[in-house]
Design an enzyme around this catalytic site. Sequence first.
Site, PDB file in Angstrom:
ATOM      1  N   ILE A 131       0.845  -1.211   0.000  1.00  0.00           N
ATOM      2  CA  ILE A 131       0.000   0.000   0.000  1.00  0.00           C
ATOM      3  C   ILE A 131       0.875   1.254   0.000  1.00  0.00           C
ATOM      4  CG2 ILE A 131      -1.808   1.281   1.214  1.00  0.00           C
ATOM      5  CD1 ILE A 131      -2.414  -1.260   2.792  1.00  0.00           C
ATOM      6  N   LYS A 200       5.764  -0.115  12.757  1.00  0.00           N
ATOM      7  CA  LYS A 200       5.128   0.577  11.628  1.00  0.00           C
ATOM      8  C   LYS A 200       4.418   1.856  12.093  1.00  0.00           C
ATOM      9  CE  LYS A 200       4.630  -3.677   8.942  1.00  0.00           C
ATOM     10  NZ  LYS A 200       3.779  -4.849   8.705  1.00  0.00           N
TER      11      LYS A 200
HETATM   12  N1  HSE Z   1       4.910  -9.884   8.829  1.00  0.00           N
HETATM   13  C1  HSE Z   1       4.442  -8.666   8.262  1.00  0.00           C
HETATM   14  C2  HSE Z   1       2.920  -8.710   8.223  1.00  0.00           C
HETATM   15  C3  HSE Z   1       4.996  -8.525   6.882  1.00  0.00           C
HETATM   16  O1  HSE Z   1       2.348  -9.782   8.447  1.00  0.00           O
HETATM   17  O2  HSE Z   1       2.301  -7.686   8.011  1.00  0.00           O
HETATM   18  C4  HSE Z   1       4.780  -7.186   6.248  1.00  0.00           C
HETATM   19  O3  HSE Z   1       5.454  -6.176   6.932  1.00  0.00           O
END
Ligand code: HSE
Length: 404
Positions: A131, A200
């Site tokens: 995204i 994130k």
């Molecule tokens: N392990 C991460 C997820 C991968 O499941 O979103 C993508 O950053």
Amino acid sequence: MIKIAVLGYGTVGSGVVEVIKTNQELINKRVGEELDIKYVLDLREFPGTLAEHLIVHDFEQIVNDEEVKIVVEVMGGIEPAYTFVKRSLLAGKSVATSNKALVAKHGAELLAIAKEKNINFLYEASVGGGIPIIRPLTSSLTGDEIVEITGILNGTTNYMMSKMYNENADYDAVLKEAQAMGYAERDPSADVEGHDACRKIAILSSIISGKLVDFEDIYTEGITNITLKDIQYAKAMGMKIKLLASCKRSGEKLCAIVAPCLVSKSHPLYSIEDVFNAIFVKGNMLGDSMFYGSGAGKLPTASAVVGDIVEAAKNPNRSMMSTWTTEKLELEEKSETKKKFFVRVNGTAAALKDKLQEVFGAIEVVTLEGEENEFGFVTEVMSEGCYEKCAAQFPEICHMIRVE
Ligand code: HSE
């Protein structure tokens, strides 16, 4: 011809090679010249699907090769990724990475080096898989003050929650499926304990505040305590449980949290299923917007990385990304943040409701058909600190989930 080197040939690294090979002609047209993978760094031995002349085992060969203009870091983890990325930038090579742990921990420093060198450190794939969210926040939405970002930022856990909700699937079995599909981190506890989503949201919070939001300051709770019984309660209330990562402006401060939350049908994140991620962004001028797409997996993530490679290739002498400082942003205390709480209690509502209301104020009782030994209730909006004080008076409370 623009030469690039790919550090790592795991799920994302092999995806990057595949995306470039599949769309080579299109990509070359967009760059304006030919993009050529000169090296793939192999620290682990990987199955021989690559032409042998591409494979190198020593990073020195890459960093000392002046022909290499862009380094693609898709190894994950902090070391040796941090050292390799820093040395690449210092050597004047732009870097594209999917490594959220690296960006959350060292992003401010690496962006500053890129700016100083007039090159690029790009990290679109580090949040939300395929995204586009980093570039909108650092470019399209820069006329706004962003007052809220709330997202489903981890594909693995959303896949698990969806399967548990829709198919009553067993937690361990769905985690294995997510691993087999290449969604989960090498150590899946990073997914299920919320650490991946935490990094994130720390990155997104740093972008919108311009200061370092330290992921270690963000209260983080994963989905490891969510059971099928919790999901039964969610269904009884017409809600779903989602692992949400959010940052919201609260006066001069930001409050940031990662936790499983109950979301109602009217919430924009209610219908986000499977491995999909979605990021709700509210701007003071823009109002509400949503970014939606594949949040994990080989090709979606690689697609975002390759988009960054193209961007770096088109802008060889122009640093495009906005940076955040190394000054830490103080977050609002978790105890001050306010919301509703769903609480499960051992016992019967008949015996406990009055006492609960005396302490918590008005509550809404939730019961499950055939369940005689426990019930649930939802509080009014209250602060986390106040909730904790009230809950401490009831040893009968066995579980709490926040309501978004
Ligand atoms: N392990 C991460 C997820 C991968 O499941 O979103 C993508 O950053």
